[in-house]
Every structure is written in C-alpha cells, then in structure tokens.
Design an enzyme around this catalytic site. Structure first.
Site, PDB file in Angstrom:
ATOM      1  N   HIS A   9      46.497  58.832  90.143  1.00 25.38           N
ATOM      2  CA  HIS A   9      45.912  58.671  88.696  1.00 25.38           C
ATOM      3  C   HIS A   9      47.035  58.885  87.573  1.00 25.38           C
ATOM      4  O   HIS A   9      48.142  59.664  88.052  1.00 25.38           O
ATOM      5  CB  HIS A   9      44.950  59.905  88.406  1.00 25.38           C
ATOM      6  CG  HIS A   9      44.170  59.712  87.203  1.00 25.38           C
ATOM      7  ND1 HIS A   9      44.707  60.189  85.907  1.00 25.38           N
ATOM      8  CD2 HIS A   9      43.031  58.886  86.600  1.00 25.38           C
ATOM      9  CE1 HIS A   9      44.014  59.789  85.131  1.00 25.38           C
ATOM     10  NE2 HIS A   9      42.916  59.241  85.480  1.00 25.38           N
ATOM     11  N   ASN A  58      35.076  59.936  87.319  1.00 27.99           N
ATOM     12  CA  ASN A  58      36.305  60.967  87.632  1.00 27.99           C
ATOM     13  C   ASN A  58      36.083  62.227  86.762  1.00 27.99           C
ATOM     14  O   ASN A  58      36.306  62.145  85.422  1.00 27.99           O
ATOM     15  CB  ASN A  58      37.627  60.354  87.226  1.00 27.99           C
ATOM     16  CG  ASN A  58      38.923  61.312  87.414  1.00 27.99           C
ATOM     17  OD1 ASN A  58      38.751  62.573  87.650  1.00 27.99           O
ATOM     18  ND2 ASN A  58      40.024  60.860  86.998  1.00 27.99           N
ATOM     19  N   LYS A  76      37.430  64.970  86.700  1.00 30.45           N
ATOM     20  CA  LYS A  76      38.630  65.657  86.397  1.00 30.45           C
ATOM     21  C   LYS A  76      38.488  67.402  86.517  1.00 30.45           C
ATOM     22  O   LYS A  76      37.717  67.668  87.490  1.00 30.45           O
ATOM     23  CB  LYS A  76      39.242  65.291  84.971  1.00 30.45           C
ATOM     24  CG  LYS A  76      39.315  63.522  84.841  1.00 30.45           C
ATOM     25  CD  LYS A  76      40.139  63.314  83.509  1.00 30.45           C
ATOM     26  CE  LYS A  76      40.225  61.860  83.712  1.00 30.45           C
ATOM     27  NZ  LYS A  76      41.153  61.257  82.384  1.00 30.45           N
ATOM     28  N   GLU A  78      44.099  51.415  84.519  1.00 32.57           N
ATOM     29  CA  GLU A  78      43.750  52.398  83.605  1.00 32.57           C
ATOM     30  C   GLU A  78      45.089  52.454  82.535  1.00 32.57           C
ATOM     31  O   GLU A  78      45.929  53.225  82.861  1.00 32.57           O
ATOM     32  CB  GLU A  78      43.607  53.741  84.023  1.00 32.57           C
ATOM     33  CG  GLU A  78      42.470  53.844  85.195  1.00 32.57           C
ATOM     34  CD  GLU A  78      41.819  55.246  85.213  1.00 32.57           C
ATOM     35  OE1 GLU A  78      40.704  55.408  85.007  1.00 32.57           O
ATOM     36  OE2 GLU A  78      42.658  56.202  85.691  1.00 32.57           O
ATOM     37  N   GLY A 135      41.037  59.057  77.409  1.00 33.72           N
ATOM     38  CA  GLY A 135      40.771  60.375  76.773  1.00 33.72           C
ATOM     39  C   GLY A 135      41.162  60.037  75.444  1.00 33.72           C
ATOM     40  O   GLY A 135      41.082  60.917  74.549  1.00 33.72           O
ATOM     41  N   SER A 154      38.424  55.013  78.133  1.00 35.61           N
ATOM     42  CA  SER A 154      37.513  55.177  77.095  1.00 35.61           C
ATOM     43  C   SER A 154      36.372  54.270  77.381  1.00 35.61           C
ATOM     44  O   SER A 154      35.826  53.730  76.247  1.00 35.61           O
ATOM     45  CB  SER A 154      38.388  55.190  75.803  1.00 35.61           C
ATOM     46  OG  SER A 154      39.260  56.138  75.711  1.00 35.61           O
ATOM     47  N   GLU A 188      47.451  60.978  85.264  1.00 32.44           N
ATOM     48  CA  GLU A 188      47.706  62.202  84.928  1.00 32.44           C
ATOM     49  C   GLU A 188      48.380  62.992  86.100  1.00 32.44           C
ATOM     50  O   GLU A 188      49.369  63.886  86.017  1.00 32.44           O
ATOM     51  CB  GLU A 188      46.384  63.095  84.897  1.00 32.44           C
ATOM     52  CG  GLU A 188      45.785  62.733  83.205  1.00 32.44           C
ATOM     53  CD  GLU A 188      44.284  62.700  83.309  1.00 32.44           C
ATOM     54  OE1 GLU A 188      43.550  63.188  84.386  1.00 32.44           O
ATOM     55  OE2 GLU A 188      43.745  61.962  82.104  1.00 32.44           O
TER      56      GLU A 188
END
Ligand code: 13P
Length: 250
Positions: A95, A9, A11, A167, A173, A212, A97
């Site tokens: 996702h 991904n 991003k 996730e 991150g 991560s 985010e």
C-alpha cells in the site's frame, strides 16, 4: 469473465465495538450482493473477531500487510501462517502508505508478495503514482517498475495468484477521484504490459481501482473494461456505503 471484487481497507480505524457493528452491518446486507467478491481488511488486532463474525456470510477477510519472513525475530510483524490461522484469505501488500510512511521498497514489497503466495494467501498488490509523478508524465513507468519487482522475484505467472490494485496516491483519502477515463487508461496499460509477457495471466487478472471510490462514482469506474472492482478506504467504514459500492457490480 473476471469476477468483480470490492475490498475494504479499514486502515488504522475502529474499536472492538465499532468493528463488530460494521461487520454485522455488512453481513446483514450481503443478500443484495450477488456478483461481487467482498473482502474486508481490518486492523490486525481485530482480524480474529471480524473473521468470526464473517463466518457463514460471503464476506472474506484480509490483512493490511504480511511479513516477508515466515517466523522468528521480526518484532511487530505478522507471518503468513498467523494470518491464515486467524482466517485471512487475502493480504494487502505494498500500500502507498506503507511505501511512503514506513519505507517499504519495491524489493521488500516483492518479498512480501512472495511470502503471501508461499503461505497460500492471495496478495492484494497495490501500485500507483504520486501527484508529482503523474504531473511529470511517468505514471506508467512507476506502475511498470512496481510490477516488475514482483515479476523479477516470482515470475509473471505469480500475478495470477493475486489481484492488483491501482491506487493513484493523489486520489487516496483526498476526495479527488481519478476520472473513469484516467483510471481505465492506466488499467489498460497495466493489463497490456502483463499481456506482453503472458496473455492468459493478463486476461484473468483482476485489476481494482482505489482512491476516493464511493457509492456515487463506483458504478462508472467499475463499468470500465479494465476495472474489475475497487479497494475502498474511507467509504468502507460505513456499512451502507460499502454495500452500495458492492451493489454497483449488480
Ligand atoms: P480512500 O478510499 O479513503 O481514498 O482510500 C483508498 C485506499 O487507500 C484503499 O487502500
């Protein structure tokens, strides 16, 4: 036997020049990847370019989202038809985010899942708990609720058309990876929950870990019985690291 999948991904990162270089680097290293299905999800403006460069290699392309509607007055959105047209086989959906920063609800995510299916795109469906939720002991409840929204709209069989990515938000991150045991425990819960509704779907369903993941921890994570690969953020932006994760499945 479930085939391992490693998906990148990207991003909101990159430029015309850097995505060209990244894709070329990945394609060049694919001869050493014999087991994993490999997918990259570039920013939408670069999808055409990346799918062109991926042609002739084993790398597949996905989008980072998909509209729940098929066409019309939906400014800023991209339809399943359009994404297929530019070479997407997969679409990341839900996702964290998108959920946290852009207000995507479980119901909207389920509609996006449905849109992907009806357009012949495989959903890469993301779920996972925040740190606060983990600390209050509701990790499984959160994952179950997110999955249930899709099951309510599309039925449990629909899950067979896609892939789930677990996730944990606190691991995204942050460099703070879930331990293989922590991840396996949630993956086993997810598979068990789905198995209680349809054992065959649960057995065939790939559940990826994301958060991560890097060349140093990929092998142990992917080695867990219910972890079928990874959805990679930061480490997917370097061809060498991404390929090393793909090779963890060899
Ligand atoms: P990182 O690998 O950068 O933690 O990101 C994971 C992720 O969000 C993939 O979708």
């Amino acid at each position: 036997m479930r085939q391992v999948m490693v998906a990148g991904n990207w991003k909101m990162n990159g430029s015309s020049e850097s995505v060209k270089e990244l894709m070329a680097g990945i394609a060049a290293g694919m001869s050493s990847v014999t087991k994993a299905e490999v997918v990259v999800c570039p920013p939408a403006v670069y999808i055409s370019r990346v799918s062109g460069a991926a042609d002739g290699s084993a790398v597949k392309v996905g989008s980072q989202n998909i509209c729940d509607e098929d066409s019309g007055a939906f400014t800023g959105e991209l339809s399943g038809d359009m994404l297929k047209d530019v070479g997407c086989e997969y679409a990341i959906i839900g996702h964290s985010e998108r959920r946290a920063l852009y207000g995507e609800t479980d119901e909207l995510v389920a509609k996006r899942f449905a849109a992907a299916r009806r357009n012949g795109i495989k959903p890469l469906f993301c779920i996972g708990e925040t740190l606060e939720e983990r600390e209050s002991g509701v990790t499984n409840d959160v994952c179950a609720r997110q999955i249930d929204a899709v099951i309510a709209l599309e039925g449990v069989e629909a899950l067979a058309d896609g892939v789930i990515a677990y996730e944990p938000v606190w691991a995204i991150g942050t460099g703070k990876v879930a331990t293989p045991e922590q991840a396996q425990e949630v993956h086993a819960f997810i598979r068990g929950k789905i198995a209680s509704l349809n054992a065959e779907v649960a057995e065939g369903l790939r559940i990826l870990y994301g958060g991560s993941m890097n060349p140093g921890n990929a092998k142990e994570l992917i080695g867990q019985p219910d972890i079928d690969g990874g959805l990679i953020g930061g480490a997917s932006l370097k061809a060498e690291d991404f390929l090393a994760i793909c090779q963890a499945a060899e």
